[in-house]
Design a protein around this motif. Structure first.
Motif, mmCIF file in Angstrom:
data_model
loop_
_atom_site.group_PDB
_atom_site.id
_atom_site.type_symbol
_atom_site.label_atom_id
_atom_site.label_comp_id
_atom_site.label_asym_id
_atom_site.label_seq_id
_atom_site.Cartn_x
_atom_site.Cartn_y
_atom_site.Cartn_z
ATOM 1 N N CYS A 161 0.845 -1.197 0.000
ATOM 2 C CA CYS A 161 0.000 0.000 0.000
ATOM 3 C C CYS A 161 0.882 1.250 0.000
ATOM 4 C CB CYS A 161 -0.943 0.006 1.198
ATOM 5 S SG CYS A 161 -0.142 0.211 2.787
ATOM 6 N N THR A 162 0.419 2.263 -0.673
ATOM 7 C CA THR A 162 1.184 3.507 -0.781
ATOM 8 C C THR A 162 0.982 4.365 0.479
ATOM 9 O OG1 THR A 162 -0.650 4.660 -1.851
ATOM 10 C CG2 THR A 162 0.883 3.458 -3.279
ATOM 11 N N GLU A 163 1.797 5.395 0.566
ATOM 12 C CA GLU A 163 1.664 6.320 1.692
ATOM 13 C C GLU A 163 0.310 7.013 1.675
ATOM 14 O OE1 GLU A 163 3.859 10.289 3.589
ATOM 15 O OE2 GLU A 163 4.822 9.134 1.981
ATOM 16 N N THR A 164 -0.186 7.309 0.477
ATOM 17 C CA THR A 164 -1.500 7.954 0.370
ATOM 18 C C THR A 164 -2.600 7.046 0.898
ATOM 19 O OG1 THR A 164 -0.762 9.186 -1.582
ATOM 20 C CG2 THR A 164 -3.136 8.992 -1.225
ATOM 21 N N ASP A 165 -2.530 5.770 0.531
ATOM 22 C CA ASP A 165 -3.537 4.825 1.025
ATOM 23 C C ASP A 165 -3.435 4.663 2.541
ATOM 24 O OD1 ASP A 165 -4.420 4.416 -1.552
ATOM 25 O OD2 ASP A 165 -3.107 2.682 -1.894
ATOM 26 N N LEU A 166 -2.226 4.623 3.040
ATOM 27 C CA LEU A 166 -2.023 4.463 4.476
ATOM 28 C C LEU A 166 -2.580 5.665 5.242
ATOM 29 C CD1 LEU A 166 -0.796 2.707 6.694
ATOM 30 C CD2 LEU A 166 1.378 3.878 6.333
ATOM 31 N N ARG A 167 -2.310 6.859 4.732
ATOM 32 C CA ARG A 167 -2.839 8.056 5.381
ATOM 33 C C ARG A 167 -4.363 8.093 5.312
ATOM 34 N NH1 ARG A 167 0.681 12.036 6.804
ATOM 35 N NH2 ARG A 167 2.838 11.820 6.095
ATOM 36 N N ALA A 168 -4.924 7.677 4.175
ATOM 37 C CA ALA A 168 -6.379 7.683 4.029
ATOM 38 C C ALA A 168 -7.033 6.727 5.023
ATOM 39 C CB ALA A 168 -6.762 7.311 2.600
ATOM 40 N N THR A 169 -6.418 5.569 5.214
ATOM 41 C CA THR A 169 -6.959 4.601 6.169
ATOM 42 C C THR A 169 -6.939 5.152 7.583
ATOM 43 O OG1 THR A 169 -6.233 2.743 4.797
ATOM 44 C CG2 THR A 169 -6.694 2.286 7.110
ATOM 45 N N MET A 170 -5.811 5.741 7.976
ATOM 46 C CA MET A 170 -5.698 6.271 9.336
ATOM 47 C C MET A 170 -6.581 7.503 9.538
ATOM 48 S SD MET A 170 -1.605 5.722 10.012
ATOM 49 C CE MET A 170 -1.727 6.102 11.755
ATOM 50 N N GLU A 171 -6.741 8.296 8.490
ATOM 51 C CA GLU A 171 -7.635 9.457 8.596
ATOM 52 C C GLU A 171 -9.084 9.019 8.758
ATOM 53 O OE1 GLU A 171 -6.942 11.828 5.173
ATOM 54 O OE2 GLU A 171 -4.984 12.580 5.873
ATOM 55 N N GLY A 172 -9.470 7.950 8.063
ATOM 56 C CA GLY A 172 -10.829 7.440 8.228
ATOM 57 C C GLY A 172 -11.080 6.959 9.647
ATOM 58 N N THR A 173 -10.115 6.249 10.206
ATOM 59 C CA THR A 173 -10.238 5.815 11.597
ATOM 60 C C THR A 173 -10.256 7.014 12.535
ATOM 61 O OG1 THR A 173 -9.044 3.779 11.053
ATOM 62 C CG2 THR A 173 -9.238 4.355 13.382
ATOM 63 N N GLY A 174 -9.443 8.016 12.222
ATOM 64 C CA GLY A 174 -9.409 9.222 13.044
ATOM 65 C C GLY A 174 -10.735 9.952 13.049
ATOM 66 N N ARG A 175 -11.417 9.979 11.915
ATOM 67 C CA ARG A 175 -12.730 10.636 11.869
ATOM 68 C C ARG A 175 -13.744 9.901 12.738
ATOM 69 N NH1 ARG A 175 -11.199 11.684 6.426
ATOM 70 N NH2 ARG A 175 -12.115 9.715 5.734
ATOM 71 N N ALA A 176 -13.682 8.569 12.717
ATOM 72 C CA ALA A 176 -14.580 7.792 13.569
ATOM 73 C C ALA A 176 -14.291 8.043 15.044
ATOM 74 C CB ALA A 176 -14.454 6.307 13.243
ATOM 75 N N VAL A 177 -13.008 8.119 15.382
ATOM 76 C CA VAL A 177 -12.622 8.409 16.771
ATOM 77 C C VAL A 177 -13.070 9.818 17.164
ATOM 78 C CG1 VAL A 177 -10.655 8.795 18.294
ATOM 79 C CG2 VAL A 177 -10.698 6.798 16.809
ATOM 80 N N ALA A 178 -12.895 10.775 16.272
ATOM 81 C CA ALA A 178 -13.318 12.152 16.560
ATOM 82 C C ALA A 178 -14.814 12.233 16.815
ATOM 83 C CB ALA A 178 -12.928 13.066 15.397
ATOM 84 N N HIS A 179 -15.583 11.473 16.046
ATOM 85 C CA HIS A 179 -17.034 11.456 16.252
ATOM 86 C C HIS A 179 -17.382 10.953 17.639
ATOM 87 C CE1 HIS A 179 -21.273 11.201 15.232
ATOM 88 N NE2 HIS A 179 -21.283 9.963 15.687
ATOM 89 N N ARG A 180 -16.668 9.942 18.118
ATOM 90 C CA ARG A 180 -16.927 9.416 19.464
ATOM 91 C C ARG A 180 -16.513 10.416 20.539
ATOM 92 N NH1 ARG A 180 -14.509 4.556 17.674
ATOM 93 N NH2 ARG A 180 -12.805 4.886 19.157
ATOM 94 N N LEU A 181 -15.404 11.111 20.307
ATOM 95 C CA LEU A 181 -14.957 12.089 21.296
ATOM 96 C C LEU A 181 -15.943 13.248 21.423
ATOM 97 C CD1 LEU A 181 -11.109 12.334 20.576
ATOM 98 C CD2 LEU A 181 -12.287 10.956 22.286
ATOM 99 N N GLU A 182 -16.598 13.609 20.330
ATOM 100 C CA GLU A 182 -17.542 14.728 20.339
ATOM 101 C C GLU A 182 -18.953 14.309 20.739
ATOM 102 O OE1 GLU A 182 -17.170 16.136 16.388
ATOM 103 O OE2 GLU A 182 -15.276 17.195 16.745
ATOM 104 N N LYS A 183 -19.112 13.053 21.089
ATOM 105 C CA LYS A 183 -20.423 12.540 21.462
ATOM 106 C C LYS A 183 -20.976 13.296 22.670
ATOM 107 C CE LYS A 183 -22.686 8.089 22.410
ATOM 108 N NZ LYS A 183 -22.442 6.646 22.669
ATOM 109 N N TYR A 184 -22.240 13.646 22.609
ATOM 110 C CA TYR A 184 -22.986 14.326 23.680
ATOM 111 C C TYR A 184 -22.607 15.797 23.862
ATOM 112 C CZ TYR A 184 -24.123 9.507 24.997
ATOM 113 O OH TYR A 184 -24.531 8.207 24.988
ATOM 114 N N LEU A 185 -21.574 16.288 23.191
ATOM 115 C CA LEU A 185 -21.232 17.696 23.354
ATOM 116 C C LEU A 185 -22.319 18.607 22.785
ATOM 117 C CD1 LEU A 185 -17.383 17.917 22.679
ATOM 118 C CD2 LEU A 185 -18.605 17.668 24.840
#
Length: 213
Positions: free
Chosen positions: A87-111
């Protein structure tokens, strides 16, 4: 306290419900947004050390993902390499960014709910104030018409209307002010966590790319 609630009338009950909900949300966010559960201080360095000699086994990666929010983001990069070693660096960053968005959504829960309470509580207090004023003027009409002065109205109903107005106004502010303070506090804390996650993910991607050279 019970006498105050009784004097304030029914408009105070929505404010009491808001206060209970706000307290529950504040406690839940304090428990959830602990540093140990989001960004453990040494986790990034430990993940880089473990992966310095090659991609860890799936069991180690799964354990990393369950460690914390940061571990979940870092583990997603390792899982991407396990799935596709080329996998390329772009694909790797895209995968981690997608996971990061899911984590961010959980952190902002109930705010948003806490922010809604902070905005709605003064309006509910204002509603109680308006209802109290309506009762005041209603007592004057019952006492003999709109032309009479306030002093000639029913003193008991006049006092009750004033108490409803003042108690609801005060209680609305009592609920809104702490809710607003804690919302801003949690909002700043989440923003700091997200920045840490982003910087850690970028550093981990560069680490993984160097290992493949």
């Amino acid at each position: 306290m019970l006498s105050i609630i009784q004097a304030a009338g029914w408009p105070i009950w929505p404010l009491i419900a808001c206060s209970v909900l706000a307290l529950a949300l504040i406690i839940e966010r304090f428990v959830t947004l602990r540093t140990a559960r989001i960004t453990p201080p040494q986790l990034l360095q430990e993940a880089m050390t473990v992966s310095s000699s090659g991609v860890p086994s799936p069991d180690v990666v799964a354990q990393l993902a369950q460690n914390s929010a940061l571990g979940e983001v870092l583990a997603s990069g390792l899982q991407a390499i396990n799935t596709n070693p080329r996998c390329t660096e772009t694909d790797l960053r895209a995968t981690m960014e997608g996971t990061g968005r899911a984590v961010a959504h959980r952190l902002e829960k109930y705010l948003s709910a806490l922010a809604t309470i902070a905005s709605a509580a003064p309006l509910l207090g204002l509603l109680g104030t308006v209802i109290g004023m309506i009762e005041i003027f209603g007592s004057q009409v019952d006492a003999g018409g709109l032309g009479q002065t306030i002093s000639s109205g029913n003193p008991a109903r006049l006092a009750h209307g004033i108490s409803v107005a003042l108690y609801n106004t005060a209680f609305g502010l009592i609920v809104a002010i702490p809710a607003l303070i804690f919302w801003r506090y949690f909002r700043a804390r989440v923003d700091a966590y997200l920045l840490t996650l982003e910087l850690s993910a970028d550093q981990f991607v560069r680490h993984l790319m160097q290992l493949r050279k």
